[in-house]
Design a protein around this motif. Structure first.
Motif, PDB file in Angstrom:
ATOM      1  N   THR A 157       5.930  16.321   9.196  1.00 10.14           N
ATOM      2  CA  THR A 157       4.492  15.640   9.282  1.00 10.14           C
ATOM      3  C   THR A 157       4.717  14.272   8.452  1.00 10.14           C
ATOM      4  OG1 THR A 157       3.723  17.684   8.197  1.00 10.14           O
ATOM      5  CG2 THR A 157       2.043  15.960   8.633  1.00 10.14           C
ATOM      6  N   TYR A 158       5.108  14.241   7.947  1.00  9.98           N
ATOM      7  CA  TYR A 158       5.531  13.004   7.250  1.00  9.98           C
ATOM      8  C   TYR A 158       6.275  11.671   8.373  1.00  9.98           C
ATOM      9  CZ  TYR A 158       2.803  13.028   2.584  1.00  9.98           C
ATOM     10  OH  TYR A 158       1.348  12.965   1.673  1.00  9.98           O
ATOM     11  N   THR A 159       7.653  12.799   8.550  1.00 11.85           N
ATOM     12  CA  THR A 159       8.564  10.913   9.615  1.00 11.85           C
ATOM     13  C   THR A 159       7.916  11.600  10.697  1.00 11.85           C
ATOM     14  OG1 THR A 159       9.207  14.005  10.606  1.00 11.85           O
ATOM     15  CG2 THR A 159      10.383  13.359   9.198  1.00 11.85           C
ATOM     16  N   THR A 160       6.867  11.679  11.009  1.00 13.71           N
ATOM     17  CA  THR A 160       5.729  10.848  11.524  1.00 13.71           C
ATOM     18  C   THR A 160       4.438   9.762  10.899  1.00 13.71           C
ATOM     19  OG1 THR A 160       4.139  12.533  12.352  1.00 13.71           O
ATOM     20  CG2 THR A 160       6.726  11.960  13.837  1.00 13.71           C
ATOM     21  N   LEU A 161       3.849  10.706  10.581  1.00 16.60           N
ATOM     22  CA  LEU A 161       2.544  10.136   9.538  1.00 16.60           C
ATOM     23  C   LEU A 161       3.313   8.893   8.890  1.00 16.60           C
ATOM     24  CD1 LEU A 161      -0.110   9.993   8.122  1.00 16.60           C
ATOM     25  CD2 LEU A 161       0.140  11.458   6.663  1.00 16.60           C
ATOM     26  N   ILE A 162       4.477   8.216   8.032  1.00 16.85           N
ATOM     27  CA  ILE A 162       4.948   7.902   7.367  1.00 16.85           C
ATOM     28  C   ILE A 162       4.680   6.415   8.117  1.00 16.85           C
ATOM     29  CG2 ILE A 162       6.644   6.661   5.906  1.00 16.85           C
ATOM     30  CD1 ILE A 162       3.989   8.233   5.081  1.00 16.85           C
ATOM     31  N   PRO A 163       5.639   6.549   9.200  1.00 21.97           N
ATOM     32  CA  PRO A 163       6.102   5.150  10.261  1.00 21.97           C
ATOM     33  C   PRO A 163       5.039   4.921  11.274  1.00 21.97           C
ATOM     34  CG  PRO A 163       7.119   7.367  11.447  1.00 21.97           C
ATOM     35  CD  PRO A 163       6.820   7.424   9.559  1.00 21.97           C
ATOM     36  N   ALA A 164       4.505   5.244  11.644  1.00 25.28           N
ATOM     37  CA  ALA A 164       3.312   5.745  12.286  1.00 25.28           C
ATOM     38  C   ALA A 164       1.915   4.512  11.324  1.00 25.28           C
ATOM     39  CB  ALA A 164       1.934   6.398  12.393  1.00 25.28           C
ATOM     40  N   ILE A 165       1.846   4.874  10.109  1.00 28.19           N
ATOM     41  CA  ILE A 165       0.528   4.445   9.420  1.00 28.19           C
ATOM     42  C   ILE A 165       1.917   2.959   8.907  1.00 28.19           C
ATOM     43  CG2 ILE A 165      -0.555   3.943   7.102  1.00 28.19           C
ATOM     44  CD1 ILE A 165      -0.102   7.078   7.401  1.00 28.19           C
ATOM     45  N   LEU A 166       2.781   2.661   8.451  1.00 24.35           N
ATOM     46  CA  LEU A 166       3.314   1.971   8.155  1.00 24.35           C
ATOM     47  C   LEU A 166       3.999   0.024   8.931  1.00 24.35           C
ATOM     48  CD1 LEU A 166       4.994   0.877   5.516  1.00 24.35           C
ATOM     49  CD2 LEU A 166       6.946   1.215   5.766  1.00 24.35           C
ATOM     50  N   MET A 167       3.513   1.226  10.259  1.00 29.10           N
ATOM     51  CA  MET A 167       3.864  -0.029  11.739  1.00 29.10           C
ATOM     52  C   MET A 167       1.996  -0.974  11.927  1.00 29.10           C
ATOM     53  SD  MET A 167       6.007  -0.786  11.730  1.00 29.10           S
ATOM     54  CE  MET A 167       6.653  -1.855  13.524  1.00 29.10           C
ATOM     55  N   GLY A 168       1.063   0.002  11.301  1.00 29.24           N
ATOM     56  CA  GLY A 168      -0.491  -0.593  11.697  1.00 29.24           C
ATOM     57  C   GLY A 168      -0.872   0.272  12.173  1.00 29.24           C
ATOM     58  N   ASN A 169      -0.697   1.366  12.716  1.00 31.27           N
ATOM     59  CA  ASN A 169      -1.716   2.610  12.580  1.00 31.27           C
ATOM     60  C   ASN A 169      -2.510   3.345  12.217  1.00 31.27           C
ATOM     61  OD1 ASN A 169      -0.071   2.781  16.058  1.00 31.27           O
ATOM     62  ND2 ASN A 169       1.708   3.214  14.708  1.00 31.27           N
ATOM     63  N   THR A 221       8.388 -12.901  18.867  1.00 34.19           N
ATOM     64  CA  THR A 221       8.916 -11.594  19.180  1.00 34.19           C
ATOM     65  C   THR A 221       8.302 -10.323  18.203  1.00 34.19           C
ATOM     66  OG1 THR A 221       9.847 -12.161  20.551  1.00 34.19           O
ATOM     67  CG2 THR A 221       9.835 -10.043  20.469  1.00 34.19           C
ATOM     68  N   ARG A 222       7.546  -9.915  18.386  1.00 35.66           N
ATOM     69  CA  ARG A 222       7.356  -9.174  16.792  1.00 35.66           C
ATOM     70  C   ARG A 222       7.081  -7.134  17.476  1.00 35.66           C
ATOM     71  NH1 ARG A 222       8.434  -9.810  11.659  1.00 35.66           N
ATOM     72  NH2 ARG A 222       8.236 -12.004  11.273  1.00 35.66           N
ATOM     73  N   ARG A 223       7.604  -6.880  16.561  1.00 36.64           N
ATOM     74  CA  ARG A 223       6.959  -5.268  16.775  1.00 36.64           C
ATOM     75  C   ARG A 223       4.974  -4.925  16.532  1.00 36.64           C
ATOM     76  NH1 ARG A 223      10.912  -2.547  19.846  1.00 36.64           N
ATOM     77  NH2 ARG A 223       9.202  -0.803  19.866  1.00 36.64           N
ATOM     78  N   ALA A 224       4.104  -4.430  17.188  1.00 35.87           N
ATOM     79  CA  ALA A 224       3.359  -4.685  17.043  1.00 35.87           C
ATOM     80  C   ALA A 224       2.362  -3.272  16.799  1.00 35.87           C
ATOM     81  CB  ALA A 224       2.357  -6.059  17.696  1.00 35.87           C
ATOM     82  N   PRO A 225       1.565  -3.051  16.269  1.00 35.88           N
ATOM     83  CA  PRO A 225       0.839  -1.175  16.780  1.00 35.88           C
ATOM     84  C   PRO A 225       0.512  -0.618  17.907  1.00 35.88           C
ATOM     85  CG  PRO A 225      -0.640  -3.113  15.230  1.00 35.88           C
ATOM     86  CD  PRO A 225       0.450  -3.716  15.205  1.00 35.88           C
ATOM     87  N   ILE A 226       0.403   0.217  18.369  1.00 32.52           N
ATOM     88  CA  ILE A 226       0.229   0.592  19.342  1.00 32.52           C
ATOM     89  C   ILE A 226      -1.500   0.796  19.778  1.00 32.52           C
ATOM     90  CG2 ILE A 226       0.682   2.805  21.427  1.00 32.52           C
ATOM     91  CD1 ILE A 226       3.628   2.592  19.965  1.00 32.52           C
ATOM     92  N   GLY A 227      -1.994   1.581  18.362  1.00 32.30           N
ATOM     93  CA  GLY A 227      -3.404   2.001  18.515  1.00 32.30           C
ATOM     94  C   GLY A 227      -3.411   2.557  17.277  1.00 32.30           C
ATOM     95  N   VAL A 228      -4.089   4.414  17.891  1.00 29.75           N
ATOM     96  CA  VAL A 228      -4.410   5.613  16.942  1.00 29.75           C
ATOM     97  C   VAL A 228      -3.654   6.442  17.648  1.00 29.75           C
ATOM     98  CG1 VAL A 228      -6.211   7.420  16.822  1.00 29.75           C
ATOM     99  CG2 VAL A 228      -7.075   4.385  17.150  1.00 29.75           C
ATOM    100  N   GLU A 243      13.666   0.047   6.019  1.00 34.04           N
ATOM    101  CA  GLU A 243      13.986  -0.398   7.355  1.00 34.04           C
ATOM    102  C   GLU A 243      12.460  -0.846   7.944  1.00 34.04           C
ATOM    103  OE1 GLU A 243      15.667  -0.666  10.935  1.00 34.04           O
ATOM    104  OE2 GLU A 243      16.764   0.162   9.330  1.00 34.04           O
ATOM    105  N   ALA A 244      11.268  -1.257   7.166  1.00 37.99           N
ATOM    106  CA  ALA A 244      10.361  -2.225   7.872  1.00 37.99           C
ATOM    107  C   ALA A 244      10.592  -3.669   7.400  1.00 37.99           C
ATOM    108  CB  ALA A 244       9.532  -1.375   6.890  1.00 37.99           C
ATOM    109  N   CYS A 276       1.105  -1.449  -0.135  1.00 37.16           N
ATOM    110  CA  CYS A 276      -0.333  -0.189  -0.029  1.00 37.16           C
ATOM    111  C   CYS A 276       0.336   0.826  -0.161  1.00 37.16           C
ATOM    112  CB  CYS A 276      -0.502  -0.077   1.352  1.00 37.16           C
ATOM    113  SG  CYS A 276      -2.233  -1.803   1.051  1.00 37.16           S
ATOM    114  N   MET A 277       1.965   1.098   0.531  1.00 39.72           N
ATOM    115  CA  MET A 277       2.611   2.072   0.984  1.00 39.72           C
ATOM    116  C   MET A 277       3.565   2.656  -0.314  1.00 39.72           C
ATOM    117  SD  MET A 277       3.846   4.508   2.733  1.00 39.72           S
ATOM    118  CE  MET A 277       3.082   4.471   4.898  1.00 39.72           C
TER     119      MET A 277
END
Length: 534
Positions: free
Chosen positions: A187-199, A166-173, A145-146, A98-99
């Motif tokens: 804005t994208y330096t937080t938006l993109i990793p937040a989305i990619l990790m499943g939030n 063990t894996r890293r999982a999303p946190i939420g909203v 990196e992901a 998707c990304m």
């Protein structure tokens, strides 16, 4: 002193360069780009017309409030659905797919976004292009990196009779807010990793620098499942406290002032549950020692203090000169400052452009007036001159701790300079400063450099040797101490900031081994898997 000294720099009536126009009366919620029928705010460029007090209208954006804001939050909450939503439950391979689709669409929008940055925040051509290009590269690097993170985690551990995956999982909203000075990239330096990790995300647009985001609405709609990205615009005071007060935000990603961050965190009913990632103010010093390479120090301090009019959190905000090099440095530095070309963002070689913040010229005047009243002087020829949104780069010397500009982050084309004799004067400044992002040291003496480095690394997060303060490359950690930051942003650190380690564990017994082996071999789980992403 307000004047018309720079009238010839503004847009001529007979110019064939026309401003873009964005009809931003729309918002993105739950996978739909909906028309906005409520109150809107007009956006005006800092680029005025010559011989006129008239600016150029660029478009409108929604002044959202009430139920429309809550709809965006509810869409993100529903899409996450306590981790049972499509996006948090998806494989990393699907999220990356998707990304990558989004990235391809973003590349096609590049020139449009560059133009909007030039007109709305008056970032020059080179820097506007760099902001968008750097964002594209940041997304590519984050994807890379992901994949690497996923592959490192595609294994089991076995310890004391317990095997685990063990894996890293999303946190939420996640609530994401970016700043006006880098409205797209930061804005994208937080938006993109937040989305990619499943939030799932509610993105609040900055009121200045807002228009560059509208070309991406359809991309978000077409590339991600419903509710993964939702966009809010309007007054921060009207939109953000109600969102935080619901307690439905799990991660607060904010780039702005510490006072605003503190205020918004207090709105959350369970702040102990709120993860925060904050990029805040800075007052980065440059320290020029007597043996410094003069040309290097002048060049880097010029770039560090006045690139994009000094409107960078990473900018050099105060220069400390050893008394033995002060006169020579100031002579060369002042000469180079007055050579900086003032003009409109798309003109070749322009370094100083109109300021996008409406009250910034007045604020800078206040700082100058205060410093002059306490003994400082404007030491460059163009210094102190203003004309509507143009503010000439201004050098103040000598400044001291009685002056506001010594302590406050000016965030504009104003460079305070102070002499020092003993290195303890630098330590005193650092000790008393509420900020701790970066510092720059200029010296050729390994002993002097070592002494300062060993002190500064415990006061700031990055020490730059014979170079300006800056962010990047994005593989390096970007953070700060004191009131300058909370959390770390780099390509790798950001993925960790927006995720939490989760694991599946079992006793090392045959029945459990067979169960897990079947799950993995038959790809029954999106979490418990050993696939490799190329």
């Amino acid at each position: 002193i307000m004047s018309k000294d720079f009238d010839d720099l503004f847009l001529r009536e007979d110019s064939n360069i026309k401003p873009p126009h964005i009809d931003g009366a729309k918002y993105l919620v739950n996978g739909e780009v909906k028309p906005w029928k409520g109150k809107t705010q007009k956006v005006y460029s800092p680029v005025f017309n010559s011989k006129s007090d008239k600016s150029n209208e660029l478009g409108v954006y929604p002044m959202m409030e009430g139920q429309a804001v809550m709809d965006c939050l509810d869409a993100a909450v529903h899409a996450y659905n306590y981790g049972r939503g499509e996006w948090p439950g998806a494989t990393m391979a699907f999220r990356i797919q998707c990304m990558e689709k989004f990235l391809a669409g973003l590349k096609a929008k590049r020139d449009e976004i560059v133009t909007l940055l030039q007109w709305e925040i008056c970032k020059n051509s080179a820097d506007s292009q760099k902001e968008v290009d750097r964002t594209i590269i940041y997304i590519q690097d984050t994807i890379k990196e992901a994949k690497a993170l996923h592959n490192r985690e595609s294994t089991f551990t076995n310890d004391s009779g317990v095997f685990a995956h063990t894996r890293r999982a999303p946190i939420g909203v996640v609530l994401c807010l970016g700043p006006f000075n880098y409205p797209f990239n930061e804005t994208y330096t937080t938006l993109i990793p937040a989305i990619l990790m499943g939030n799932t995300v509610v993105m609040k647009l900055p009121r200045t620098g807002v228009l560059c985001h509208f070309p991406t609405f359809d991309l978000f709609k077409d590339c991600f499942p419903k509710g993964v990205v939702n966009v809010v615009s309007g007054s921060g005071r009207e939109t953000l406290p109600p969102i935080m007060a619901t307690g439905k935000i799990d991660v607060f990603a904010f780039i702005g002032t510490s006072s605003a961050a503190d205020s918004l965190q207090k709105e959350h009913p369970k702040p102990h549950r709120l993860r925060v990632v904050l990029g805040l103010e800075a007052k980065n010093p440059a320290i020029v020692l007597p043996d410094a390479n003069l040309e290097v120090a002048v060049r880097e301090c010029l770039l560090g203090s006045l690139s994009f009019n000094g409107q960078r959190c990473t900018a050099i905000k105060i220069i400390f000169l050893h008394k033995d090099i002060s006169e020579k440095f100031r002579a060369r530095f002042i000469e180079e400052v007055d050579k900086l070309k003032m003009g409109l963002p798309w003109e070749a070689g322009v370094a100083i452009t109109p300021l996008p913040e409406a009250n910034k010229p007045n604020y800078l005047t206040e700082l100058i007036t205060d410093a002059e009243a306490k003994g400082a002087k404007i030491v460059n020829k163009r210094g102190g001159k203003q004309d509507r949104t143009f503010v000439a780069p201004t050098v103040l010397f000598p400044v001291d701790k009685t002056m506001r500009v010594y302590h406050e982050e000016q965030f504009g084309p104003l460079v305070p300079i102070k002499n020092f004799e003993k290195i303890e004067e630098i330590y005193e400044y650092l000790d008393s400063s509420p900020y701790g992002q970066q510092a720059a040291i200029f010296t050729r003496d390994p002993n002097a450099a070592s002494t300062l480095v060993d002190v500064l690394v415990n006061q700031v997060s990055r020490v730059n040797l014979n170079s300006q303060c800056q962010r990047g490359p994005d593989s390096l950690p970007f953070t700060g101490r004191k009131d300058s930051a909370y959390g770390t942003l780099s390509v790798g650190d950001a993925l960790r900031s927006f995720s939490i380690r989760s694991l599946v564990a079992a006793k090392d017994e045959k029945e459990s081994q067979e169960l897990v082996s079947t799950i993995v071999a038959e790809h029954k789980s999106n979490f418990l898997r050993l696939d490799y992403l190329f």
